[in-house]
Write an enzyme that holds these catalytic residues in place. Structure first.
Site, mmCIF file in Angstrom:
data_model
loop_
_atom_site.group_PDB
_atom_site.id
_atom_site.type_symbol
_atom_site.label_atom_id
_atom_site.label_comp_id
_atom_site.label_asym_id
_atom_site.label_seq_id
_atom_site.Cartn_x
_atom_site.Cartn_y
_atom_site.Cartn_z
ATOM 1 N N TYR A 112 30.629 51.274 -13.323
ATOM 2 C CA TYR A 112 30.721 52.703 -13.607
ATOM 3 C C TYR A 112 30.282 52.941 -15.054
ATOM 4 C CZ TYR A 112 32.402 57.445 -12.773
ATOM 5 O OH TYR A 112 32.478 58.803 -12.569
ATOM 6 N N ASN A 115 37.645 65.288 -6.259
ATOM 7 C CA ASN A 115 36.805 65.739 -5.145
ATOM 8 C C ASN A 115 36.792 67.251 -4.933
ATOM 9 O OD1 ASN A 115 35.676 63.189 -3.965
ATOM 10 N ND2 ASN A 115 37.836 62.656 -3.936
ATOM 11 N N THR A 137 31.821 64.783 6.230
ATOM 12 C CA THR A 137 33.194 64.379 6.556
ATOM 13 C C THR A 137 33.952 63.878 5.333
ATOM 14 O OG1 THR A 137 32.423 62.164 7.160
ATOM 15 C CG2 THR A 137 32.611 63.783 8.941
ATOM 16 N N VAL A 178 34.887 65.841 -0.420
ATOM 17 C CA VAL A 178 34.077 66.905 -1.024
ATOM 18 C C VAL A 178 33.468 67.772 0.077
ATOM 19 C CG1 VAL A 178 32.010 67.428 -2.374
ATOM 20 C CG2 VAL A 178 33.569 65.632 -3.136
ATOM 21 N N ARG A 197 26.821 61.085 9.789
ATOM 22 C CA ARG A 197 26.184 59.862 10.271
ATOM 23 C C ARG A 197 26.388 59.691 11.778
ATOM 24 N NH1 ARG A 197 28.753 55.374 6.523
ATOM 25 N NH2 ARG A 197 30.513 56.817 6.669
ATOM 26 N N GLY A 214 26.407 61.701 -5.532
ATOM 27 C CA GLY A 214 26.798 60.362 -5.118
ATOM 28 C C GLY A 214 25.644 59.682 -4.412
ATOM 29 N N GLY A 215 25.823 58.396 -4.116
ATOM 30 C CA GLY A 215 24.780 57.631 -3.433
ATOM 31 C C GLY A 215 25.374 56.556 -2.558
#
Length: 370
Positions: free
Chosen positions: A91, A164, A190, A193, A213, A283-284
């Site tokens: 991080y 979040n 889902t 966030v 997904r 995000g990733g």
């Protein structure tokens, strides 16, 4: 970083085993003159690495409570992906090791220093701004790091509202002047966030197009998101066609998109955006890069932005941040904002950690209850 005193484990730790040392007789005499915290049980890591390997639960000795300090008995704290990344050492901002894990959480005031005003034992408080070191039973730090909240707030929501839900609210307000009737498209719908984006949008009359997904239980996930207020929910495989906008029906083309996955899921968000739209990446999860076609820039004039909550909080936004948190918590108390969580006893911390690491498949947000 904030909370340095309670993160600094070295004065009472063996440099090799990090085991607590008992205070000397002279230290005990010195302690007797001041107010002391109870001993604390904490999840610490001495080095960066795999969280399930490098974390351990230890006992920390009492800490002196100085004039401006507050001692808080923690009630709940989540395990966020950023917490895991800090332990892994990847991080961008992380406390020096050895360190106590965790970043956000809620607790009850145990005792206060002689100069503290506005807080009393029994008050419900949350770490705001959030600070490293919330995975422990007692925290001692300056009064400025604690925000008093309504006692009627469910502790699991107070523990999780900062990272979040606040991300969802800030992204909706920072990049575009959205009005009732506008639309947002997002992947990772889902996620916590994603669930918050759906509900906050519904309250403002904003439509949401949501991408999830392909996996077992996707039909149940769709139904759940629709009950939260989603207008459209698609699996990635449903969007393997040239003109995805033909699926929108009466929902307008979205001007704003949110991406927390990357890879193909990010490309799907871009396909939905209208002329001049903006995709915000926060995000990733797939760990795959974002690929953008040349036509998206030249002919559609799309914009790509990034959002990092910690940078926003660090830019002297404490007052504004707390006002937004109070707003979100009021929605929670009114039953207008909710999201999936799983509470686990602190005694079962490593079980919760395994779930957060994905060892048991997709799981709700793991929240430690002390």
């Amino acid at each position: 970083m904030a909370c340095v005193r309670f993160l600094n484990l070295k004065p009472y730790m063996s440099p090799t085993l990090l085991r607590p040392r008992f205070p000397t007789s002279s230290q005990l005499r010195a302690f007797s003159a001041g107010l002391m915290s109870p001993p604390s049980t904490a999840v610490i890591y001495e080095t960066h690495g795999p969280p399930d390997t490098v974390t351990k639960v230890i006992q920390l000795p009492p800490i002196e409570i100085k004039a401006n300090d507050v001692c808080v008995k923690m009630l709940a704290a989540p395990i966020n992906p950023s917490d895991i990344n800090r332990i892994q050492g990847v991080y961008p901002v992380r406390p020096p090791v050895p360190a106590v894990g965790g970043y956000e959480g809620v607790g009850e005031v145990h005792s206060v220093g002689s100069a503290v005003q506005g807080l009393s034992p029994g008050d419900l408080v949350m770490a705001s701004p959030p600070s490293p070191g919330t995975w422990q039973t007692h925290i001692v730090t300056d009064r400025s790091f604690w925000h008093k909240i309504d006692r009627g707030t469910p502790v699991e929501y107070a523990a999780t509202v900062t990272v979040n839900p606040l991300t969802a609210l800030r992204m909706m307000e920072d990049y575009m002047n959205l009005k009732s009737g506008d639309a947002i498209v997002q992947n990772g719908a889902t996620s916590m966030v994603g669930q918050c984006v759906i509900q906050l949008s519904k309250l403002r009359g904003i439509h949401t197009i949501n991408i999830i997904r392909d996996r077992p239980g996707s039909d149940e996930a769709k139904e759940k998101l629709m009950k939260l207020g989603a207008d459209e929910v698609f699996t990635e495989s449903q969007l393997e066609l040239k003109n995805v906008k033909s699926l929108l029906g009466n929902v307008p083309e979205p001007a704003l998109g949110f991406n927390c996955v990357g890879g193909n899921a990010a490309s799907l968000v871009l396909k939905f955006l209208r002329q001049g739209g903006t995709m915000v990446t926060y995000g990733g999860m797939s760990k795959k890069p974002i690929t953008v076609s040349t036509s998206s820039f030249i002919f559609k004039e799309l914009s790509l932005k990034g959002f990092w909550l910690q940078k926003w909080i660090s830019s002297d936004k404490t007052k504004e941040c707390r006002e937004m948190l109070d707003y979100l918590l009021s929605l929670i108390r009114e039953g207008k904002l909710r999201y999936d969580m799983e509470l686990t006893s602190f005694n079962e911390f490593h079980t919760a950690l395994d779930k957060a690491l994905g060892k048991h498949g997709s799981q709700p947000k793991q929240v430690i209850k002390f």
